[in-house]
Design a protein around this motif. Structure first.
Motif, mmCIF file in Angstrom:
data_model
loop_
_atom_site.group_PDB
_atom_site.id
_atom_site.type_symbol
_atom_site.label_atom_id
_atom_site.label_comp_id
_atom_site.label_asym_id
_atom_site.label_seq_id
_atom_site.Cartn_x
_atom_site.Cartn_y
_atom_site.Cartn_z
ATOM 1 N N UNK A 161 2.203 15.078 4.500
ATOM 2 C CA UNK A 161 3.229 14.037 4.617
ATOM 3 C C UNK A 161 4.460 14.377 3.770
ATOM 4 N N UNK A 162 4.235 14.895 2.582
ATOM 5 C CA UNK A 162 5.348 15.270 1.703
ATOM 6 C C UNK A 162 6.149 16.426 2.291
ATOM 7 N N UNK A 163 5.453 17.409 2.868
ATOM 8 C CA UNK A 163 6.157 18.527 3.495
ATOM 9 C C UNK A 163 6.947 18.034 4.707
ATOM 10 N N UNK A 164 6.336 17.128 5.488
ATOM 11 C CA UNK A 164 7.032 16.558 6.638
ATOM 12 C C UNK A 164 8.297 15.828 6.201
ATOM 13 N N UNK A 165 8.202 15.110 5.077
ATOM 14 C CA UNK A 165 9.374 14.399 4.552
ATOM 15 C C UNK A 165 10.472 15.383 4.157
ATOM 16 N N UNK A 166 10.093 16.512 3.596
ATOM 17 C CA UNK A 166 11.087 17.533 3.222
ATOM 18 C C UNK A 166 11.823 18.035 4.463
ATOM 19 N N UNK A 167 11.100 18.190 5.556
ATOM 20 C CA UNK A 167 11.749 18.619 6.801
ATOM 21 C C UNK A 167 12.681 17.544 7.340
#
Length: 361
Positions: A161-167
Motif C-alpha cells: 500500500x505504501x509503495x502504491x501511494x508513492x506511485x
C-alpha cells in the motif's frame, strides 16, 4: 492436470503479449525517428501526438521554469524522474514505458485471473494508451499503481500500500488523496450500510470543501475562464454552465452530468475524429472518449454496470474526486477506462473472493 493447463495458458498469453509489445516497440521506435522526436523537439509543430511531454522535456532541460514539481495545478515529479534517469533519451523512455506497461498488465491479469493478452489488446484500443507508451508522461504510472494496489488489498499488505501511494505521487497528488480515502473505506467497509449513501455523503463533503477552497484556486479558475472564452471551436457551453453551478456549491447536483460529459462527451464528435483539425485533442482524446463509451455501453448492454461491483465502485469514487476539477481534461479520467476494461474482461465483482482463494491455497 487442470492447474497445469491453466499454467500453460497463462504462459502462452504472457508470451503473446510480449510479442505484441515487441512489435509495438519496433513501430514506436521508427515513429519516433521519423516524426515523434521532431514533434517533441517542437521542430514539427503542426502535428501533436502527446499531451504535456514537450513541457516536461523543456523543464528537464531548464528551458521552462515551472517552480515546484508538485503543485496544486500540476505534477512534474514522475516525468522529470524518468527524464533524469534516462537523460532525456526518447528511445529509452519508450522502451521503459512499454516494460512498465507489460509487467503491470501481466501482474494485474494474474491477480484478477484474466488473460494478459486480451487485457493488453483492449487497453491498446485507446489512443491515449498508445500516446502514453510513446513518450514521457504521467499516465504510465497508473498501471504499476493499480498492480500494487491490488497486491496491497489481496495480501492485506501495508508495505504494498505504501509503495502504491508513492506511485500515486508520480501521477497526481489528487490520486494520493483518492487512494488514502479508498483505503479508509476498505478498512471500515463493514460499517458502511449503503454504498449509494456513502457516495452521496462524499459528494456533499467535496461540494463544501470545493466552495471553501475557491479563494485559494482563484488563479486556476481565472485561467479556465480565459481559456473557455478564447476557445476557438466554441463548443456547446455545457461545461461552462456546469462549472458555474459547481462554483456555487452544488457539485453534488451536477456530478452525474459532468462525469458523463468528461468521460464520453468528446467521443460523440465523430466528424472531428475522422477529420481532426487538432491531432491530439480531436483524434487521441476524442478517440479515447469514443472507445471508453463503447466499453461502458457494452457493459450496460450486458447488465454488468452495478455499484455492487468492487471495481466499478472504485471507478465512481475516482470520478467523484477527479470530476471536481474545473479544467476540461477527459484524460484525467483514463483510470476509469482501465477499470471498465477489467470489468468487461471478467474481473470478479467481489474482489474479496480472490482473498479467500489465496488463503485456501
Amino acid at each position: 492436470m487442470d492447474k497445469l493447463n491453466i499454467f500453460f495458458k497463462i504462459k502462452k498469453s504472457n508470451f503473446s503479449l510480449a510479442v505484441l509489445l515487441l512489435a509495438f516497440c519496433m513501430l514506436g521506435l521508427v515513429f519516433l525517428y521519423l516524426v515523434g522526436n521532431a514533434q517533441l523537439e517542437e521542430t514539427f509543430p503542426p502535428l501533436q501526438f502527446f499531451a504535456d511531454s514537450n513541457t516536461y522535456i523543456k523543464t528537464f532541460r531548464g528551458e521552462d521554469d515551472n517552480g515546484a514539481i508538485i503543485r496544486v495545478d500540476g505534477n512534474y515529479l514522475g516525468p522529470l524522474l524518468v527524464l533524469n534517469v534516462f537523460q532525456g533519451n526518447n528511445y529509452l523512455i519508450l522502451l521503459f514505458n512499454v516494460c512498465v506497461f507489460a509487467v503491470s498488465v501481466i501482474e494485474i491479469a494474474r491477480k484478477l485471473k484474466l488473460n494478459s493478452l486480451h487485457l493488453g489488446i483492449f487497453l491498446l484500443l485507446s489512443p491515449l494508451t498508445v500516446s502514453s507508451l510513446l513518450a514521457v508522461n504521467k499516465e504510465i504510472f497508473l498501471f504499476p499503481f493499480l498492480a500494487l494496489a491490488l497486491n496491497a488489498y489481496l495480501r492485506k499488505s501495508l508495505f504494498f500500500a505504501l509503495i502504491a501511494f508513492c506511485f500515486c505521487l508520480l501521477v497526481r497528488w489528487q490520486l494520493g488523496i483518492f487512494y488514502m480515502v479508498l483505503m479508509l473505506i476498505i478498512r471500515w467497509r463493514h460499517m458502511i450500510s449503503s454504498r449509494v449513501k456513502l457516495l452521496l455523503a462524499m459528494l456533499v463533503v467535496i461540494s463544501v470543501v470545493y466552495l471553501a477552497v475557491q479563494p485559494i484556486i482563484e488563479p486556476i479558475l481565472l485561467y479556465v475562464q480565459l481559456s473557455n472564452e478564447n476557445y476557438e471551436d466554441g463548443g456547446s457551453g455545457l461545461f461552462e454552465r456546469v462549472l458555474e453551478i459547481q462554483n456555487s456549491g452544488f457539485y453534488f447536483l451536477i456530478f452525474p452530468l459532468k462525469a458523463f460529459h468528461l468521460l464520453f462527451g468528446m467521443g460523440f464528435k465523430v466528424d472531428k475524429i475522422l477529420n481532426p483539425a487538432e491531432l491530439y485533442n480531436d483524434l487521441f482524446v476524442a478517440g479515447h472518449c469514443a472507445v471508453t463509451f463503447m466499453i461502458f455501453l457494452i457493459l450496460f448492454l450486458k447488465r454488468k454496470i452495478s455499484i455492487n461491483s468492487d471495481l466499478l465502485f472504485v471507478a465512481v469514487i475516482f470520478l467523484v474526486f477527479f470530476c471536481v476539477t474545473p479544467i476540461f481534461a477527459p484524460r484525467y479520467l483514463y483510470f476509469v477506462f482501465v477499470l471498465g476494461v477489467l470489468e468487461l474482461l471478467g474481473a470478479p465483482a467481489n474482489l474479496a473472493e480472490l482473498q479467500t482463494r489465496r488463503r485456501s491455497r
